[in-house]
Each structure stands twice: as C-alpha cells, then as structure tokens.
Design an enzyme around this catalytic site. Structure first.
Site, short mmCIF file in Angstrom:
data_model
loop_
_atom_site.label_atom_id
_atom_site.label_comp_id
_atom_site.label_asym_id
_atom_site.label_seq_id
_atom_site.Cartn_x
_atom_site.Cartn_y
_atom_site.Cartn_z
N LYS A 81 0.88 -1.28 -0.42
CA LYS A 81 -0.26 -0.40 -0.16
C LYS A 81 0.77 1.39 -0.21
CE LYS A 81 -3.47 1.45 2.81
NZ LYS A 81 -4.24 1.53 4.49
N SER A 156 -9.98 1.04 3.28
CA SER A 156 -8.45 2.63 2.79
C SER A 156 -7.79 1.37 1.56
CB SER A 156 -8.24 3.02 3.42
OG SER A 156 -6.94 2.35 4.13
N SER A 180 -9.76 -1.78 7.79
CA SER A 180 -9.52 -0.38 6.00
C SER A 180 -8.00 -2.00 5.37
CB SER A 180 -7.49 0.56 6.28
OG SER A 180 -8.67 1.89 6.11
#
Lengths: 494, 106
Positions: A81, A156, A180
């Site tokens: 990420k 997210s 997330s």
C-alpha cells in the site's frame, strides 16, 4: 506445473523456488505480465516498479544459487500500500501533497521485507492518507472491485485487496486503522489480518491516527497471512509503541484443529442494518466451525455500537495533529514552487499549500479534529471518547474470559457501487461500524472469505484477545480446510 | 435541523487548521461537519464516571536509554536529502516568508 505462476500461494511458490521448478525472475515476470494485461480494468497500482522487482528477483535467484536463501519469502513478489516510506520508489499516500515525494529512509516494514528477500512489484492504491472506506478519495483515481468493476473494492486498502483478488502478486501489505485491511479483504474475497496494536512497527508508515494504525498482511490464505506476519511482527527500537512481547510461531498454529476452540458470538454484531443474506452467510460459516468441533458460546459486547462515534472523534483529533506536518515548507507540494505570487506571508504558504495539496476528506477530518480539540471542547469530545474506548475495550477483555475467538460479520453488506456514498461522509463513516470495535479495543482481527451473495464475496471476521493472532489464524486456517471460497477467482482475470 | 456549526465557525476552523477554504467549501463543510458532530453526541449516553483511560493493549511508557548514537546507527537518514524537500533554502537553513502579517517578504 500447470497453473500460471501468479496463481500460486506463497507456500506453493516457495516450494517451487526451492525445488528449482522456476526462478524468482520467472515468477516475477509472470506477475508483471499479468498486471500489465489486467490492471487497466482495476487500477489497483499507483505505480508498478518493474525495474525494482526484477532487480530484487535477480538478487534472490543469485542468493539461492549460492545457497544463501533467506527463507520462505525470498523471491516472492508482493505489493505495498502506498503509505510506506521506500527509498527508490515514490511514496504518495495517494495524495497530491506527496505526489512527487521521495522518502529519505525505509519504513521498518519494507526493511524487513527486503531482508526477507521479498520482491516489491509496486505501490498500490488507497484512500488519500488512508482516510476512507472505498478507495474513492485517492488523488490518483478510484480502484475497481475485480468481482464487479462498477463496485468499490472497499478501503482504505482497496488497492492491495483488489490486487490480491486479481493475483497481482502473491501477497500485499496494508494498514488498518478502522477496518482498512479487513473490509476491503471482505469485499474482494481475500484474507486480511489486522494484528494487535503494537505488534508490527509503524516506523515509516505515514500516520493517520497514531493510537489506532496497524500494519498487516493481505493474502490468499490464512497460512500465507501467518507466513507474512511472522516476518513483519516484532519489536522495533524505532517505534516506541511497538511491543516487546515475544513473537510466536504463527504457521504452526494454523495446523491446530478446530475442535476445542471456544467461539464467542455476540448478537450485538448482528444488529439492524445487516443485509439478511450476508447475515445468513456468516451464521452458516459459524455453524460449519461448530460442526468441526468448535464450541459456540454466546457472549455480550453491550457497548460496541458506541465504538463508531468514539472512533470518529479520536481519529479526526489525531489526524488534525498528524497532518500539521504537511505545511508547504518541509517537503511535499508547496505554492512556493507552483505559484509563489499567491503567498505574501508565511501563513499563506501553509494555508494555500494545504488547501491545494489536500483532498476533501482529509480537510474534513483536519477541521473536525481542530474543532474537537479546541479549548472548551476537549473534555466533551476527545476525553469522553477515550473513556468510552476504555469501556468498550473492557467489554472485549471480559468476552475473552469466556471464549478464545469472536466470530462476526466484517461489513453489513457486500461491495457497494462506485459513487454511491462518496457524497455523504457520515454514511461512508458508517461503513466501518463492524470493524472499528477491534481497533478501539486494540485487538487482532482477520477477514476470511465465507461465501458469496449475488456473486460478490462476503467476509467472516474472527477476533482474538491482544497478542493472540495465532488464535484467529488457527480458526481461519481451519475454516479454509473446510471451504474453497478462497480458491475462487474473479472471471475478469481468467 | 439547524447546523451545529455555523459558516463563521467553519471559517475560523479553517484559519486555525491553516486551510484556505472557498465559500463553497465553507457551506458544504458546515453541513457535513454538523452531521458528524450531531452523530457523535450519542456518546453522552454512556456512563463513564470513574473510568480510567489507559493504553488498550496494556503497554506502558517505555523510556529509551539516554545514550548518544552515531548518525545512521538505527536509521540512515541523509540530512541533505531531508533539507532538499524545502522549496527555498539558504545554506543549511530553510528560508521562509515573513511571519508577521504586515511585513511582505521579498
């Protein structure tokens, strides 16, 4: 071997590399070609780093040839990420303000993965600074769900989860502040583990809410999650909040049988607002665990539905102080560079650089936090939320005197349509209702694929007491021995 | 429902948070932030008398030994790289505009 290399689990690929069936370069090339072919439909990557990947893969092959392999992750391709500082690859947090930022050091998470020999394929998409539940707030554009490209992948960590679902690499690493990792894992039909707060170092991970942020793996199987967590977990002198507790052997825990495990079911997790078919799917999964010998125990978490309100006080407060570092002066986007005429005094540089560099959701949280922390409001909001947090946390502690693991849904429904909630922040915040209690209590939680509703994946959430990741991994792996939901792939990549 | 936060308050918050807001943003955020503030008020229903706030994982403060370390001992950071992020520099200092309102920088 008949199946394409990118479809292998970490365990299978490690065995293949060890046996000399293929090289890390071949495995990495297979992933890069697969990404090249399909990611335009999904947009899970912000940047693919083919040069870094191939160079790390060649180094891995050379080590192996010299008999110096560094273990099970050596030569295994993955994605990060885009919130970890990495020398050699930009780190953007999916924000305009860091669009061109080159980190001056490596995050501990990346450092550990490099030491383990893993191969970085690139950086994947996220909501801006991880603020969101759909990956729609990324400055670089939305990521699409591989199971239905009209739908969000969750967030997210929507980039890492969508990339895992599409098998763009053998694992992904993301962060979970309020769900997330688990919610996008559920929406994308993959495994996502959020460890105990403090289990994995946060050094070099761009912070959102520092008392809640935690890194974890996103993988195809619970056993692969155990393998990755083994490498990531442990004390880091560079992160004072990382735990010195010893790290157990996670993979061997996944071999333990389900029989004898006490699984707590709190009806508060099945309250109003849950889609009936999602509820049925999760209850069926719990019944399957019981059939294998797990004992189902009713427990109560009377205050968990207050977790979300506490969360949306604590998070903006911490966001507003963490985001203060983006000032148009130290690094990142600055009007001094783009339009210096706009600024007369120092205040203008701050206020205009931030106004232009930060997106709508970040601004909302910064202002909410500024309001809550204002003189006269601190006690009513932040201090009150911390006390509610202590009570919710105490409820979890009490529940774990009666059971080993809690089982619950991850999200009230399956992946929603792109654009459906982005205009209404409060309805987006409510997406996190079933995931934030874990973060509020600082306990570990995992999402495991447990079925489909209208061809969209559903996740089973398993939660254990602090520093007992091995318990959720044990139950998750046991469940995956009984089911094959985690082996099903979106038709888009076939 | 009347807005909990007025547009004047949003303007003030914008200044405190160092965010230049457009009139359109001020109106929009007044509504959106008010809805969230209204929502979180439910916490007043929870009795928190005598509740002690501690770290949820049971960890307590860890103090680092007060020992000098060589640069790059734990984390190798090049300070020239750190400085290179600033838009304006003079030698090893970051150059900023005038802090006071009336003084317009060159």
């Amino acid at each position: 071997m008949s199946k394409p290399l990118y479809l292998l689990t970490i365990e299978e690929a490690a065995a293949g590399l060890q046996a000399g069936d293929f090289s890390s370069v071949e495995l990495t090339e297979a992933c890069l070609t697969h990404i090249q072919k399909h990611d335009a439909k999904i947009h899970s990557f912000i940047r693919v780093e083919a040069d870094i990947a191939l160079s790390q893969a060649r180094e891995s092959d050379a080590r192996r040839a010299a008999g110096k392999s560094r273990g099970i992750l050596d030569g295994i391709p993955y994605n990060l990420k885009d919130v970890y500082a990495t020398i050699g690859s930009l780190t953007t947090a999916a924000s305009h303000i860091l669009e061109e930022w080159q980190a001056p050091y490596n995050a501990t998470v990346y450092q550990k993965l490099c030491h383990a020999g893993a191969v970085l394929l690139g950086k994947t998409n996220t909501d801006e600074f991880t603020m969101g539940s759909s990956t729609e707030s990324s400055y670089f554009g939305v990521t699409r769900n591989p199971w239905d490209t009209d739908r969000v992948p969750g967030g997210s960590s929507g980039g890492p989860a969508a990339a895992m679902a599409a098998r763009f690499g053998l694992f992904a690493v993301g962060t979970d502040t309020g769900g997330s990792i688990r919610q996008p894992a559920a929406f994308c039909g993959v495994v996502g583990l959020r460890p105990t707060y403090g289990r994995v170092s946060r050094f070099g991970e761009l912070p959102m809410a520092s008392s809640l942020d935690q890194t974890g793996p996103i993988t195809a199987t619970a056993r692969d999650a155990a393998i990755v967590l083994q490498v990531l977990a442990g004390h880091d002198p560079l992160d004072a909040t990382s735990s010195p507790n010893p790290v157990p052997d996670y993979l061997s825990a996944t071999d333990q049988p389900l029989a004898g495990v006490k699984i707590g079911v709190a009806e508060e997790y099945f309250g109003e607002g849950i889609h009936a078919e999602v509820e049925r799917t999760v209850r069926d999964a719990i019944a399957a665990l019981a059939k294998e010998g797990a004992e189902i125990v009713p427990v109560s978490l009377p205050l968990i539905h207050y977790s979300l309100a506490a969360y949306y006080i604590i998070v903006p407060a911490e966001v507003s102080s963490n985001m203060a570092r983006y000032d148009g002066i130290h690094y990142g986007y600055s009007v001094e560079r783009t339009e210096p005429k706009k600024a007369e005094v120092l205040y203008d540089v701050y206020a205009k650089s931030r106004a232009e560099g930060l997106g709508a959701e970040v601004k909302r949280r910064v202002m909410l936090g500024t309001y809550e922390l204002s003189s006269g409001y601190y006690e009513a909001y932040y201090a009150k939320a911390e006390k509610v947090r202590a009570r919710v946390s105490g409820d979890f502690t009490h529940a774990f005197t009666q059971c080993d693991v809690l089982a619950a849904p991850v999200a009230p429904h399956t992946a929603f349509k792109i654009g459906e909630k982005i205009g209404d922040p409060l309805s987006m915040y409510k997406e996190d209702i079933l995931t934030v209690p874990v973060n509020i209590a600082g306990v570990p939680g995992i999402s495991v694929p447990c079925g489909f509703v209208n061809d969209l994946p559903v996740g089973l959430q398993l939660i254990a007491d602090r520093f007992q990741e091995e318990k959720v991994l044990r139950v998750a792996a046991g469940y995956q021995r009984l089911t094959d939901y985690h082996c099903q792939l979106p038709s888009l990549i076939s | 429902m009347a807005s909990v936060l007025s547009t004047e308050e949003i303007e003030l918050l914008g200044r405190l948070a160092r965010l230049d807001l457009t009139p359109e943003e001020i109106t929009r955020y007044a509504g959106q932030l008010s809805a969230v503030v209204e929502y979180v008020k439910q916490l007043s229903e929870v009795n928190t008398d005598g509740v002690e706030v501690r770290g949820v994982t049971g960890m307590v403060n860890i103090l680092a030994a007060d020992q000098p370390r060589a640069a790059g001992d734990l984390c190798d950071v090049d300070y020239q790289h750190l400085l290179s992020g600033a838009p304006a520099r003079e030698n090893n200092f970051i150059l900023v505009r005038a802090v006071m309102g009336e003084e317009v920088s060159p």
